[in-house]
Design an enzyme around this catalytic site. Sequence first.
Site, mmCIF file in Angstrom:
data_model
loop_
_atom_site.group_PDB
_atom_site.id
_atom_site.type_symbol
_atom_site.label_atom_id
_atom_site.label_comp_id
_atom_site.label_asym_id
_atom_site.label_seq_id
_atom_site.Cartn_x
_atom_site.Cartn_y
_atom_site.Cartn_z
ATOM 1 N N HIS A 56 -7.508 -5.710 -0.407
ATOM 2 C CA HIS A 56 -6.370 -4.794 -0.480
ATOM 3 C C HIS A 56 -5.086 -5.606 -0.382
ATOM 4 O O HIS A 56 -4.728 -6.115 0.674
ATOM 5 C CB HIS A 56 -6.466 -3.789 0.662
ATOM 6 C CG HIS A 56 -5.455 -2.692 0.611
ATOM 7 N ND1 HIS A 56 -5.086 -2.064 -0.566
ATOM 8 C CD2 HIS A 56 -4.725 -2.091 1.596
ATOM 9 C CE1 HIS A 56 -4.189 -1.127 -0.289
ATOM 10 N NE2 HIS A 56 -3.946 -1.135 1.006
ATOM 11 N N SER B 236 0.836 -1.191 0.000
ATOM 12 C CA SER B 236 0.000 0.000 0.000
ATOM 13 C C SER B 236 0.882 1.256 0.000
ATOM 14 O O SER B 236 1.712 1.410 -0.892
ATOM 15 C CB SER B 236 -0.955 -0.057 1.192
ATOM 16 O OG SER B 236 -1.978 0.885 1.064
ATOM 17 N N ASP C 77 -8.733 -4.451 -5.929
ATOM 18 C CA ASP C 77 -8.261 -3.681 -4.779
ATOM 19 C C ASP C 77 -9.061 -2.388 -4.627
ATOM 20 O O ASP C 77 -9.121 -1.580 -5.553
ATOM 21 C CB ASP C 77 -6.776 -3.359 -4.951
ATOM 22 C CG ASP C 77 -6.106 -2.940 -3.658
ATOM 23 O OD1 ASP C 77 -6.674 -2.100 -2.943
ATOM 24 O OD2 ASP C 77 -5.008 -3.460 -3.369
#
Length: 514
Positions: free
Chosen positions: A483, A227, A453
Amino acid sequence: MPNPPRLRATALAATALLLAATLAGCGDDSQDEDLSAQKLNWKDCPAPSRAEGGGDAPSPLPGGAEWQCATLKAPLDWAKPKGDRIDIALIRAKASGAEGKRIGSLVFNFGGPGGSGVTTLPAFGSDHAKLRTRYDLVSFDPRGVGRSAPVECLNDPQLDAYFEQDATPDDAAERATLLDNTKEFNAACEENSKKMLPHVRTTDAARDMDLMRQVLGDDKLYYFGISYGTELGGVYAHLFPKHVGRAVFDAVVDPTQSSEQGSLGQAEGFQLALDNFAEDCTSQPTDCPVGDTAQDVRNRIAKLLADLDRNPLPGIGQRVLTQTAATNGIAQALYSKDFWEYLTEGLEQAYEGDGRVLMLLSDSMNGRSENGEYSNIAAANISINCADDKPRYTAAEVEGKLPAFRAASPLFGDFMAWSMVTCTDWAVAGAADHPDVSATGSAPILVVGNTGDPATPYEGARKMVQALGEGVGVELTYKGQGHGSYDSRNKCVQDAVNGYLLTGKVPAAGTVCS
């Protein structure tokens, strides 16, 4: 959502736990020693600090390996490397394989920005057992986060009110209240953390990582970024291309986007994840308890949120489930397919007048523990984003952008649009419109994008590959949900990632896993 643009949740394990049931500061003395020569004093890890989220000290890994913690000294201001110092909190689990097979330290950043790597790595430690055969697993609290000179803003009761506020104003009075609350939050950050705010940029954290690499004894940085960790990794590769060893970027931030484009992309991403949830629920052999068709699921959620805007539901204790808290809770559940069952349960309860499960999910998003104490994830997230992102938006500008955001997501559009005012009155100017991740001369970086995602939409992986430069980024696609990709436990993804990190074998560009 009152959370800032491009919020990237990190501690998904904390959500499961929540549903199932000495802060480091700035030094004042100038130092002349070479920080790269410092020796780390590894010892048993303490229980997480309040800013890290509290709780118990990390349990040993399967097989009995203990987690160890240490403190790295770094400059407060990298432009003045012999000035004031701050402490950077580290954690590691030593490599499990034979000494001669050890490659070095594999440094993790799980995202946020604002997530504590010291608390997150142990939560996912067993998932990386294969990588530990040849690496010490290492993570850290980035500067401004957890035990690393944490940024502080509002206190716990003030944060309860802040996260219940109406973050999607419908008239001038509500808009004025939102802007006033934002100014109050930002003023509290400046009052309580003025010394740190100019020094929490991603470029600062990247320089900390290069110091970490040297002190850990590695010629190259071996890195696993998830991320926001992909943005941090990209910035590191730009600043230190010759120091990049084997690196993996998973759940990839689009480095070419402005904060507005990032917020719009997240609105689209969360809408896609909600659509996928609705399709999955209504396609099961048993009846979907929150709607008869996918459109019915979406309609009922929209009605719930509209009703909450006028009449909040009983939540936990004296707190109520507002429209904003419910939207936060829904978003948190969409970060992982494993949490879809909690979303179903939370919606069922809310339709019957009980807001507790959605509030638990919202609390996890915001870093609130069961005892009412907040970690500093929200303060750090806002501080890092506002220090990084140059644009500052007025209320009038946001109102002009609402149609585009609503088209991207009828459910999340308004929330993501209004989150853009978060940095408007920030005490420190933003660094750039978007990060520079060009990394000519870097070793190959494996870039893994997930088609489903919600928080870092799939297109960001290709943009990252292009921005890194020719011959650096190698794209791998995972056709999945949630995610990130590696922790989905998809064998194809894990084999590709493990193969590269453990043996140096780069997967073929364009590899697709499903």
